[in-house]
Design an enzyme around this catalytic site. Structure first.
Site, mmCIF file in Angstrom:
data_model
loop_
_atom_site.group_PDB
_atom_site.id
_atom_site.type_symbol
_atom_site.label_atom_id
_atom_site.label_comp_id
_atom_site.label_asym_id
_atom_site.label_seq_id
_atom_site.Cartn_x
_atom_site.Cartn_y
_atom_site.Cartn_z
ATOM 1 C CB VAL A 1 55.041 -49.456 91.211
ATOM 2 C CG1 VAL A 1 53.971 -49.644 92.069
ATOM 3 C CG2 VAL A 1 56.111 -48.294 91.213
ATOM 4 C CG ASP B 1 55.705 -56.815 82.420
ATOM 5 O OD1 ASP B 1 56.032 -56.516 81.426
ATOM 6 O OD2 ASP B 1 56.065 -56.220 83.672
ATOM 7 N NE ARG C 1 60.709 -56.875 86.220
ATOM 8 C CZ ARG C 1 61.169 -57.037 87.265
ATOM 9 N NH1 ARG C 1 62.722 -57.166 87.259
ATOM 10 N NH2 ARG C 1 60.797 -56.219 88.255
ATOM 11 C CB CYS D 1 58.547 -40.518 91.136
ATOM 12 S SG CYS D 1 58.035 -42.144 91.145
ATOM 13 N NE ARG E 1 62.175 -46.560 85.972
ATOM 14 C CZ ARG E 1 61.098 -46.743 86.744
ATOM 15 N NH1 ARG E 1 59.942 -46.974 86.227
ATOM 16 N NH2 ARG E 1 61.140 -46.656 88.092
#
Length: 423
Positions: free
Chosen positions: A13, A31, A36, A263, A334
């Site tokens: 996102v 982050d 990452r 989600c 995920r």
């Protein structure tokens, strides 16, 4: 509105949003995952949500606009707008985990200044922003909400792997803690979201609007999953039924399948939690979750039945599972429900090879303890088409089948003549 923006959390996102804002604003992507951060600073996004070309175009462009990526809190101290895009998972009992939100709020609170705006995008139940996050911001900063600093909520609508409905092409719901801030937040997003915005009357309305989007989709998929179970018992092709029914203009074209991801498989629990806190038991929402959560085991049982029907030995049978990600053409693993299929098959003492050209073998091993194969080379008693990656549409099933082997198609995307069964 010409302010410096910090985007907290650079996952599926946060990164696309940061890149979009960086085309017009000075943006710092923050982050805590240094690996990452290093990957992104090298110009590559492992989630594949942003192309290397688009990322490299905005990275450190100039002092007026562009994107800086860092894990150093000092890089966001000069920002005036903080956008939080951290995960909101559930625990093993499906209770919301707000820890990432709370920690992010503490981080922001430690550098919050008068006049700053904190906007949350993470999916939550109504009230989290003002009842859970704001007190943390106030306590950490020593500032007063709606006097010294302000908040907004603009729920993310990213669809991982979707190259058509990108962040700029999806209408954005916005809100603010005061009417004036609502307009300011709306204008900020409207400046980069080409699809436009919808200013909700309050933060709670915006929070509720997001959580019901995924709950509604979850329930609709649960309905067609239940239809698939019924029609399988009646020896009726579920997909043929849905195709016929969809000729009516107002029929909703949902298909049966595994409902995972960060989600749809999670968000309904947030709404259910809040409902139970106020004394209401959400029967339909939780019934949909229970049914969808059981689909992995259902698929494995259907595979078992087909193998028995074909006189195939179950113990030590060799099975090829095509796909481990939570959806097609996406590396996101995920909360994938493909793992439920794998676990159920191995519980039947089958030897299961997992092949997925999209998934990172290191991530799959770290998350689920599974060693995926680079490519199939053996012949199998059963092949289970779990995730409909484009690569699998041309997969040579005959090459890897033994005599009397079965092919089960979870997504129903393969020609029915080439399969022994499908959901």
């Amino acid at each position: 509105m010409n302010k410096k923006i910090a985007v907290i959390g650079l996952g599926y996102v946060g990164l696309p949003l940061a890149v979009e804002f960086a085309k017009k604003y000075q943006v710092v992507g923050f982050d805590i995952n240094e690996s990452r951060v290093n990957d992104l600073n090298s110009g590559h996004d492992s989630t594949l949500e942003v192309t290397d070309a688009n990322l490299q175009t905005v990275l450190n462009k100039n002092e007026e606009i562009g994107l800086t990526i860092s894990s150093d809190i000092n890089t966001i101290t000069s920002c005036q707008v903080f956008i939080v895009t951290v995960p909101t998972p559930v625990d093993k009992n499906n209770r919301p985990i707000l820890t990432p939100l709370i920690k992010s709020s503490q981080t922001i609170g430690s550098i919050l200044k008068k006049g700053d705006i904190v906007i949350y995008e993470s999916t939550v139940y109504p009230g989290v922003t003002e009842d859970e996050c704001v007190p943390v911001l106030e306590k950490t900063s020593g500032l007063k909400f709606n006097q010294d600093f302000y908040c907004g909520y603009s729920p993310e609508r990213i669809n991982p792997g979707d190259k058509t409905h990108t962040v700029a092409n999806i209408k954005k719901v916005t809100s603010g803690s005061t009417p004036e801030i609502g307009i300011e937040v709306d204008n900020l997003y409207n400046s980069v979201i080409t699809a436009g915005t919808h200013l909700a009357p309050s933060i709670k309305v915006a929070e509720a609007s997001k959580v019901i989007e995924n709950a509604q989709r979850d329930i609709n998929i649960a309905f067609v999953n239940e239809l698939a179970m019924i029609f399988n018992k009646l020896d009726i092709d579920t997909h043929a039924v849905l195709e016929a029914a969809s000729t009516k203009w107002n029929f909703l074209p949902f298909k049966p399948g595994l409902v995972g991801g960060h989600c749809i498989g999670v968000d309904p629990y947030y709404l259910a939690q809040k409902a139970q806190e106020v004394g209401y038991h959400p029967d339909i929402i939780l019934a949909g979750r229970r049914l969808n959560n059981g689909m992995g085991v259902y698929v494995a049982n259907e595979v078992l039945k087909l193998m028995v029907k074909n006189d195939l030995a179950i113990k030590n049978a060799k099975v090829l599972m095509l796909g481990i990600t939570f959806k097609e053409n996406c590396p996101d693993i995920r909360n994938t429900k493909a793992i439920d299929v794998f676990n159920a098959l191995t519980n039947f003492n089958m030897n299961v090879d997992v092949y997925d050209p999209w998934a990172s073998s290191e991530e799959v091993n770290h998350e689920y303890g599974i060693n995926t194969i680079i490519e199939p080379i053996d012949k199998y008693d059963a092949i289970v088409h779990v995730v409909s990656h484009d690569q699998f549409l041309d997969f040579n099933f005959d090459k890897f089948k033994k005599h009397k082997s079965i092919v089960y198609d979870v997504k129903g995307n393969l020609p029915s003549a080439n399969t022994n069964g499908r959901l």
